[in-house]
Design a protein around this motif. Structure first.
Motif, PDB file in Angstrom:
ATOM      1  N   PHE A  62     -13.833   6.618  11.365  1.00  0.00           N
ATOM      2  CA  PHE A  62     -13.038   5.464  10.967  1.00  0.00           C
ATOM      3  C   PHE A  62     -13.517   4.825   9.659  1.00  0.00           C
ATOM      4  N   TYR A  63     -14.821   4.724   9.467  1.00  0.00           N
ATOM      5  CA  TYR A  63     -15.360   3.961   8.351  1.00  0.00           C
ATOM      6  C   TYR A  63     -16.160   4.802   7.361  1.00  0.00           C
TER       7      TYR A  63
ATOM      8  N   SER B 132     -10.309   4.668   7.069  1.00  0.00           N
ATOM      9  CA  SER B 132     -10.095   3.474   6.246  1.00  0.00           C
ATOM     10  C   SER B 132      -9.983   3.833   4.764  1.00  0.00           C
TER      11      SER B 132
ATOM     12  N   ALA C 207      -6.777   3.064   2.504  1.00  0.00           N
ATOM     13  CA  ALA C 207      -6.931   2.327   1.244  1.00  0.00           C
ATOM     14  C   ALA C 207      -6.346   3.126   0.081  1.00  0.00           C
TER      15      ALA C 207
END
Length: 138
Positions: free
Chosen positions: A20-21, A28, A32
């Motif tokens: 996820f990060y 993400s 973005a």
């Protein structure tokens, strides 16, 4: 069973965090990248709509192929510099380092700038549509 469940959760948490990060391939970052490209490409839509309005006014016809070419050329030309400035050679990782160093006041300033960027893109789109309509009906 409950102990095994929580042990497995603890072991898989780093993988989920990376999914996820993750700074290189995380969800993400993909989101973005998509959102930045979408909102940045809206700004040249103003010029695309003006050129389309002039084309329709001069020719009086709606050729779908030519209209789409007129629409996408300014967007493509304007999107190249933004993509190179942010996403080529993982330049955005430098921005991550700067964001991690700064304080809360600095983050609030950039949140306001981001909101202004998005609202400006939407205003540019609407103004382009209105301008093209005004050119065609005049």
């Amino acid at each position: 069973m409950k102990k095994r469940y929580y042990d497995n959760m603890r072991k898989s948490q780093p993988q989920l965090d990376d999914l996820f990060y993750g700074k290189k391939r995380g969800f993400s970052i993909g989101l973005a990248h998509h959102n930045f490209g979408a909102f940045y490409s809206i700004y040249p839509c103003f010029f695309s709509f003006v050129i389309e309005g002039l084309y329709i006014k001069c020719n009086g016809e709606m050729n779908t192929f030519i209209i789409s070419i007129i629409f996408f050329i300014p967007i493509g030309i304007c999107s190249i510099p933004s993509y190179k400035a942010v996403f080529s050679n993982d330049k955005y990782l430098q921005y991550f380092k700067q964001f991690e160093k700064e304080d809360e006041h600095w983050h609030k300033k950039w949140k306001r700038r981001t909101i202004a960027f998005i609202l400006g893109a939407i205003a540019s789109l609407l103004l382009g549509i209105i301008t093209a309509y005004a050119i065609v009906i005049s």
